[in-house]
Design an enzyme around this catalytic site. Structure first.
Site, PDB file in Angstrom:
ATOM      1  N   ASP A 206     -10.920 -52.221 -17.062  1.00 27.44           N
ATOM      2  CA  ASP A 206     -11.899 -52.913 -17.032  1.00 27.44           C
ATOM      3  C   ASP A 206     -12.153 -52.856 -18.461  1.00 27.44           C
ATOM      4  O   ASP A 206     -12.277 -51.632 -19.068  1.00 27.44           O
ATOM      5  CB  ASP A 206     -13.127 -52.212 -16.407  1.00 27.44           C
ATOM      6  CG  ASP A 206     -14.046 -53.376 -16.045  1.00 27.44           C
ATOM      7  OD1 ASP A 206     -14.527 -54.269 -16.764  1.00 27.44           O
ATOM      8  OD2 ASP A 206     -14.449 -53.438 -14.638  1.00 27.44           O
TER       9      ASP A 206
ATOM     10  N   ASP B 285     -15.300 -57.613 -19.277  1.00 30.04           N
ATOM     11  CA  ASP B 285     -16.743 -57.605 -19.083  1.00 30.04           C
ATOM     12  C   ASP B 285     -17.361 -58.605 -19.970  1.00 30.04           C
ATOM     13  O   ASP B 285     -17.234 -58.362 -21.051  1.00 30.04           O
ATOM     14  CB  ASP B 285     -17.236 -56.383 -19.205  1.00 30.04           C
ATOM     15  CG  ASP B 285     -18.567 -55.923 -18.812  1.00 30.04           C
ATOM     16  OD1 ASP B 285     -18.789 -56.096 -17.260  1.00 30.04           O
ATOM     17  OD2 ASP B 285     -19.436 -55.842 -19.370  1.00 30.04           O
TER      18      ASP B 285
ATOM     19  N   GLU C   3     -15.003 -61.975 -17.124  1.00 28.62           N
ATOM     20  CA  GLU C   3     -15.953 -62.327 -16.484  1.00 28.62           C
ATOM     21  C   GLU C   3     -16.949 -63.014 -17.456  1.00 28.62           C
ATOM     22  O   GLU C   3     -17.185 -63.115 -18.705  1.00 28.62           O
ATOM     23  CB  GLU C   3     -16.804 -60.904 -16.351  1.00 28.62           C
ATOM     24  CG  GLU C   3     -17.795 -61.129 -15.496  1.00 28.62           C
ATOM     25  CD  GLU C   3     -18.758 -59.954 -15.619  1.00 28.62           C
ATOM     26  OE1 GLU C   3     -19.583 -59.687 -14.566  1.00 28.62           O
ATOM     27  OE2 GLU C   3     -19.042 -59.403 -16.624  1.00 28.62           O
TER      28      GLU C   3
ATOM     29  N   HIS D 267     -18.797 -55.748  -7.584  1.00 29.54           N
ATOM     30  CA  HIS D 267     -19.885 -54.673  -7.613  1.00 29.54           C
ATOM     31  C   HIS D 267     -21.238 -55.162  -8.205  1.00 29.54           C
ATOM     32  O   HIS D 267     -22.069 -54.334  -8.182  1.00 29.54           O
ATOM     33  CB  HIS D 267     -19.281 -53.553  -8.749  1.00 29.54           C
ATOM     34  CG  HIS D 267     -19.080 -53.934 -10.092  1.00 29.54           C
ATOM     35  ND1 HIS D 267     -18.265 -55.167 -10.361  1.00 29.54           N
ATOM     36  CD2 HIS D 267     -20.025 -53.729 -11.163  1.00 29.54           C
ATOM     37  CE1 HIS D 267     -18.289 -55.417 -11.704  1.00 29.54           C
ATOM     38  NE2 HIS D 267     -19.182 -54.425 -12.126  1.00 29.54           N
ATOM     39  N   ASP D 268     -21.193 -56.266  -8.569  1.00 27.91           N
ATOM     40  CA  ASP D 268     -22.687 -56.761  -8.797  1.00 27.91           C
ATOM     41  C   ASP D 268     -22.999 -57.527  -7.766  1.00 27.91           C
ATOM     42  O   ASP D 268     -24.081 -58.426  -8.082  1.00 27.91           O
ATOM     43  CB  ASP D 268     -22.204 -57.760 -10.051  1.00 27.91           C
ATOM     44  CG  ASP D 268     -21.905 -56.954 -11.365  1.00 27.91           C
ATOM     45  OD1 ASP D 268     -22.380 -55.635 -11.375  1.00 27.91           O
ATOM     46  OD2 ASP D 268     -21.060 -57.385 -12.143  1.00 27.91           O
TER      47      ASP D 268
HETATM   48  C1  NOJ Z   1     -21.058 -56.936 -15.916  1.00 31.19           C
HETATM   49  C2  NOJ Z   1     -20.834 -55.760 -15.024  1.00 31.19           C
HETATM   50  O1  NOJ Z   1     -20.125 -56.392 -14.049  1.00 31.19           O
HETATM   51  C3  NOJ Z   1     -22.130 -55.308 -14.587  1.00 31.19           C
HETATM   52  O2  NOJ Z   1     -21.903 -54.302 -13.601  1.00 31.19           O
HETATM   53  C4  NOJ Z   1     -22.641 -54.505 -15.865  1.00 31.19           C
HETATM   54  O3  NOJ Z   1     -23.945 -54.161 -15.587  1.00 31.19           O
HETATM   55  C5  NOJ Z   1     -22.961 -55.647 -17.077  1.00 31.19           C
HETATM   56  N1  NOJ Z   1     -21.658 -56.516 -17.173  1.00 31.19           N
HETATM   57  C6  NOJ Z   1     -23.039 -55.046 -18.327  1.00 31.19           C
HETATM   58  O4  NOJ Z   1     -21.663 -54.351 -18.778  1.00 31.19           O
END
Ligand code: NOJ
Length: 637
Positions: A151, A260, A320, A394-395
């Protein structure tokens, strides 16, 4: 659980408060207006040119919750997943059908946002292990013909990164300009400063996106939390430092990166005030995302990254990119000749229940789900781009709870239905830790204190402050947590019926509560399962194997949605370049459905989420589907 969502939603409308920033916009309305036809892959396109990163199966590991090696504990003495733990599970992943392991951040970090706050990009946090452990993991992957993806979190660092410590030490420090510092907009009579603009923090929207530094009298931008200061990508030294970090890991043999919020690296340089979209009586700060998502120089930076680093390696890259819906804009990144990234995560599907903020609820229907999936399948084929296929990360909460019915009666069927959909869609497939055994959301009974994520903690604190005298709104807040919190995806992996589900030592308390059903819902039980149908794990294994064996159809083939107007059933045909055709029919409802087979004849139904092998069903005319049933049929040539 969809039905319960539907039961609940009328009571939720209109939403009385909004609770987070709108990172991801909903695409459905637009796509419903634009029916598309069959997307064959044309000869001109490189869409079906084979590439290892297109065919690979990627498995996302949430490292703190995956596997603790024996004796592993963090500083607080609680069980915490480790790199050695990941290595010990490579055979498991191999047997599932995984090629690439992507782990969420394991770098040195104070863990304010579970490692998405990095204090040293070239070191591993001791709670996870060491660089040597990662080298061992890479080598062990290689032995199994697997690879590791890291990541890359470079929109921001931790506030404990040496770069930031230097930057904040004085206005004249050479690193001052590595971050985004601004003077206060104003000061009141008492001298209290006001932030440079009204942008809200993403993981705590009650607060400003700017953090005041008393020593130097300026604010720094920290769009996620004060612990995550944004890097200033305008500064070429910052970009060089990022290229250096990337090369460091690529030279160690990692396969590539998940990047990210990589579309947030360029900010509108005038830092304008955000429009008021949240109730100003309760929200002083407002979402400023439109000023830092796909900002003015983003593509320049991505090209530079490609030129300076990516073009020199054979990598896999996935960006992302929340908050972007424009096809033109997305193709600028993932188009075959874009010279930016292989693919991005498009969030339309996982944001289907999001109004304009994440911690809130919105009604949705199956037609919307169908149109989102079909839209992006077609766009990438027609415009020579590339999709990532995913429904969990994970989000986000667990997919079985969100898109199907997670009750004991239907949970397995729902999880397998989603597996069938994903394993038969075009693009690179991502499986999220625990999805392969159908882990579901934590129940309503869990106290908010069981939730550890900074976003949930901030959200619940906000509810308790703003709505302390309003029990109805507090109740709604609890419900939103149960349905939307990121924590649902972060509970420890359920390996077996051993103590602590095999996640950590029996005498060690896990860092986060394990789902109460681990004795029955676990990987070991599902791998060994013998019955009339496949377990969720076995169904995933079958699907990933079939996908590989028929990559020309499922990974690279054309896509045609059929019976589009059906309100409950999602049907589509995938066709290879050579004309091999498969029909996928997915009943996204808890009721039996009748569905007319649109093709000439189905030769055989290769699988169903109700059977172990082939399914005995009508081959033409009317197909009767049981609740949450999904079937895959070979279509006559
Ligand atoms: C996206 C990530 O997937 C998330 O878990 C994180 O809180 C934010 N970016 C900040 O890095």
């Amino acid at each position: 659980m969809l039905n319960s969502v539907r039961r609940l939603l009328p009571a939720f409308k209109p939403l009385l408060f909004r609770t987070s920033l709108s990172l991801h916009s909903t695409t459905a309305q637009r796509s419903l207006l634009r029916p598309r036809s069959y997307s064959p892959v044309t000869n001109m396109s490189t869409y079906n040119t084979p590439k290892w990163w297109k065919e690979s199966v990627i498995y996302q590991i949430y490292p703190s919750s995956f596997q603790a090696h024996p004796g592993a504990k963090n500083e607080q003495g609680v069980g915490w997943g480790t790199v050695k733990g990941i290595t010990s599970r490579l055979d498991y992943l191999k047997s599932l059908g995984v090629d690439i392991v992507w782990t969420s951040p394991i770098y040195k970090s104070p863990q304010a946002d579970m490692g998405y706050d990095i204090a040293d990009y070239k070191d591993i946090d001791p709670i996870y292990g060491s660089v040597a452990d990662v080298e061992e993991l890479i080598a062990e992957c290689k032995k199994r013909d697997m690879r590791l993806m890291m990541d890359l979190v470079v929109n921001h660092t931790s506030n404990m990164h040496q770069w930031f410590l230097d930057s904040r030490s004085s206005k004249s420090n050479p690193k001052r300009d590595w971050y985004i510092w601004k003077d206060p907009k104003s000061r009141n009579e008492a001298g209290t400063p006001e932030p440079p603009n009204n942008w809200a923090q993403i993981l705590g929207e009650a607060n400003s996106a700017w953090t005041y530094d008393t020593e130097t009298g300026q604010y720094y931008l920290s769009v996620f939390t004060p612990d995550q200061p944004d890097l200033n990508w305008e500064n070429p030294e910052v970009r060089e430092a990022v290229w250096d970090v990337m090369s460091f890991w690529l030279d160690k043999g990692v396969a590539g990166f998940r990047m990210d919020v990589i579309n947030m690296i360029s900010k509108v340089p005038t830092y304008p005030e955000a429009p008021i979209v949240l109730d100003p009586a309760t929200h002083k700060y407002q979402p400023g995302t439109q000023f830092f998502v796909n900002g003015p120089k983003m593509h320049d930076y991505m090209h530079e990254m490609y030129e300076k680093v990516l073009s020199k390696y054979d990598t896999i890259t996935v960006g992302e990119m929340p908050g972007v819906d424009s096809e033109d804009e997305i193709l600028r990144t993932v188009g075959a000749n874009a010279k930016e990234l292989n693919m991005i995560f498009i969030f339309a599907l996982v944001d289907i229940d999001k109004p304009n903020v994440r911690m809130a609820l919105k009604d949705w229907d199956v037609k919307e789900l169908k149109s989102i999936v079909s839209r992006w399948q077609n766009v990438m084929i027609e415009r020579d781009g590339w999709n990532s296929v995913f429904i969990e990360n994970h989000d986000n909460p667990r997919s079985v709870s969100r898109y199907t019915d997670d009750s004991d009666e239907w949970r397995d069927k729902g999880a397998k239905l989603l597996s069938l959909m994903q394993t038969t869609l075009g693009g690179t497939i991502f499986v999220y830790q625990g999805e392969e055994i159908g882990i579901k959301n934590a129940p309503m009974e869990w106290d908010p204190r069981e939730y550890k994520d900074i976003e949930t903690v901030n959200y619940w604190n906000k509810c308790q402050t703003i709505y302390k005298d309003d029990p109805e709104k507090l109740k709604l807040g609890r419900k939103i947590i149960q349905m939307k919190a990121r924590d649902h995806a972060r509970t420890p992996m359920q390996w077996s019926s051993s103590p602590n589900a095999g996640f950590c030592d029996a005498d060690t308390e896990p860092w986060m509560r394990i789902m109460d059903d681990w004795k029955t819902v676990n990987a070991e039980a599902q791998m060994k399962y013998e019955g009339d149908e496949l377990s969720t794990w076995q169904f995933w294994q079958r699907g990933l194997k079939d996908r590989k064996e028929h990559a020309d159809v499922f990974v690279y083939g054309g896509f045609e949605e059929v019976n589009k107007d059906d309100e409950n059933v999602f049907g589509y045909v995938r066709t290879s370049k050579e004309g091999e055709k498969w029909l996928v029919v997915l009943n996204f409802s808890g009721k039996e459905q009748k569905w007319m087979i649109p093709t000439k004849e189905v030769e055989y139904w290769a699988c169903s989420n109700y059977t172990k092998g082939r399914a005995d069903k009508a081959k033409s005319g009317e197909l009767v589907l049981k609740p949450w049933e999904g079937v895959l049929g070979k279509v006559s040539g």
